[in-house]
Design a protein around this motif. Structure first.
Motif, PDB file in Angstrom:
ATOM      1  N   LEU A  66       2.889   8.902   4.486  1.00  0.00           N
ATOM      2  CA  LEU A  66       3.497   7.593   4.212  1.00  0.00           C
ATOM      3  C   LEU A  66       3.834   6.848   5.501  1.00  0.00           C
ATOM      4  N   ARG A  67       4.320   7.579   6.502  1.00  0.00           N
ATOM      5  CA  ARG A  67       4.628   6.920   7.775  1.00  0.00           C
ATOM      6  C   ARG A  67       3.356   6.364   8.415  1.00  0.00           C
ATOM      7  N   ALA A  68       2.274   7.110   8.300  1.00  0.00           N
ATOM      8  CA  ALA A  68       0.999   6.631   8.845  1.00  0.00           C
ATOM      9  C   ALA A  68       0.529   5.381   8.097  1.00  0.00           C
ATOM     10  N   VAL A  69       0.699   5.374   6.787  1.00  0.00           N
ATOM     11  CA  VAL A  69       0.298   4.211   5.996  1.00  0.00           C
ATOM     12  C   VAL A  69       1.177   3.008   6.337  1.00  0.00           C
ATOM     13  N   GLU A  70       2.462   3.248   6.501  1.00  0.00           N
ATOM     14  CA  GLU A  70       3.377   2.154   6.872  1.00  0.00           C
ATOM     15  C   GLU A  70       2.978   1.543   8.214  1.00  0.00           C
ATOM     16  N   ARG A  71       2.588   2.401   9.162  1.00  0.00           N
ATOM     17  CA  ARG A  71       2.154   1.873  10.472  1.00  0.00           C
ATOM     18  C   ARG A  71       0.898   1.027  10.323  1.00  0.00           C
ATOM     19  N   GLU A  72      -0.011   1.458   9.464  1.00  0.00           N
ATOM     20  CA  GLU A  72      -1.219   0.676   9.213  1.00  0.00           C
ATOM     21  C   GLU A  72      -0.876  -0.690   8.639  1.00  0.00           C
TER      22      GLU A  72
ATOM     23  N   LEU B  20       0.826  -1.197   0.000  1.00  0.00           N
ATOM     24  CA  LEU B  20       0.000   0.000   0.000  1.00  0.00           C
ATOM     25  C   LEU B  20       0.866   1.257   0.000  1.00  0.00           C
ATOM     26  N   THR B  21       1.932   1.257   0.773  1.00  0.00           N
ATOM     27  CA  THR B  21       2.810   2.423   0.858  1.00  0.00           C
ATOM     28  C   THR B  21       3.410   2.759  -0.502  1.00  0.00           C
TER      29      THR B  21
ATOM     30  N   GLU C 201     -11.679   2.972   5.898  1.00  0.00           N
ATOM     31  CA  GLU C 201     -11.126   4.013   6.761  1.00  0.00           C
ATOM     32  C   GLU C 201      -9.777   4.507   6.236  1.00  0.00           C
ATOM     33  N   VAL C 202      -8.909   3.570   5.889  1.00  0.00           N
ATOM     34  CA  VAL C 202      -7.569   3.962   5.432  1.00  0.00           C
ATOM     35  C   VAL C 202      -7.651   4.635   4.069  1.00  0.00           C
ATOM     36  N   ALA C 203      -8.443   4.085   3.161  1.00  0.00           N
ATOM     37  CA  ALA C 203      -8.587   4.692   1.833  1.00  0.00           C
ATOM     38  C   ALA C 203      -9.165   6.099   1.939  1.00  0.00           C
TER      39      ALA C 203
END
Length: 205
Positions: free
Chosen positions: A195-201, A96-97, A162-164
């Motif tokens: 990107l950091r938030a997406v990586e954590r997800e 995703l990232t 939620e993420v999208a």
């Protein structure tokens, strides 16, 4: 902009006819290119007719109104944006990232005129929702399915949504920043945080 409500009485639409549908697509393609080149300022049926080499009455045979035509033009331009982004991620790893990064690079580097037209469409939806609310409502409906497909397939549907939704809202804000700031440093810095938030997800169970 023209309001075609009073003019369209007596005209029938070409829906259902293969020949009529082909003509409608031809007209729409020409008008879409005119809008991509010249923006939405002073858009009208008569301007659209000049771009398509026809008359506004012919347009009312193929489209319900000026608003209907504009909605379809904006839809086509958003599809162009989505197609560009999908082409950009075709060769990226399936995380995703990485997909979000590739999609953002496509958005960041797209033609300024395309970005301005799509932002103008959102402005119209906010300025006059009575006539142009569909321009705003349609945006998320077009963009979200692509972002949902970016998410890991084993995620629950609610988590994907939620993420999208977070990614979509954030990227749209960055696009506005690119148009209004001289250097785009804010968008670049904010994107790294996204990107950091997406990586954590992705790393979360």
């Amino acid at each position: 902009m023209d309001n075609a409500t009073g003019e369209r009485a007596g005209y029938r639409r070409s829906a259902g006819s293969p020949r009529g549908e082909a003509r409608r697509r031809e007209l729409l393609a020409k008008i879409t290119e005119d809008v991509a080149e010249n923006g939405l300022v002073d858009f009208s049926l008569r301007r659209a007719a000049r771009a398509a080499g026809t008359t506004h009455k012919v347009l009312l045979y193929h489209f319900e109104s000026a608003e209907d035509l504009l909605r379809q033009v904006v839809f086509a331009l958003r599809e162009r944006r989505i197609g560009n982004a999908l082409a950009a991620i075709a060769a990226t790893p399936a995380t995703l990232t990485d997909r979000v990064r590739a999609a953002w690079e496509s958005l960041r580097d797209e033609e300024t005129r395309l970005r301005r037209v799509l932002d103008q469409a959102m402005g119209l939806a906010m300025y006059d929702p009575g006539r142009y609310a569909a321009l705003g409502r349609g945006a998320s409906g077009q963009y979200l399915p692509t972002l949902l497909e970016f998410c890991p397939p084993d995620w629950p549907e609610r988590r994907k949504f939620e993420v999208a939704s977070m990614i979509l809202a954030t990227l749209r804000g960055f696009l506005v920043d690119l148009l209004t700031s001289p250097d785009g440093d804010g968008a670049a810095a904010g994107f790294e945080a996204l990107l950091r938030a997406v990586e954590r997800e992705e790393a979360a169970p």
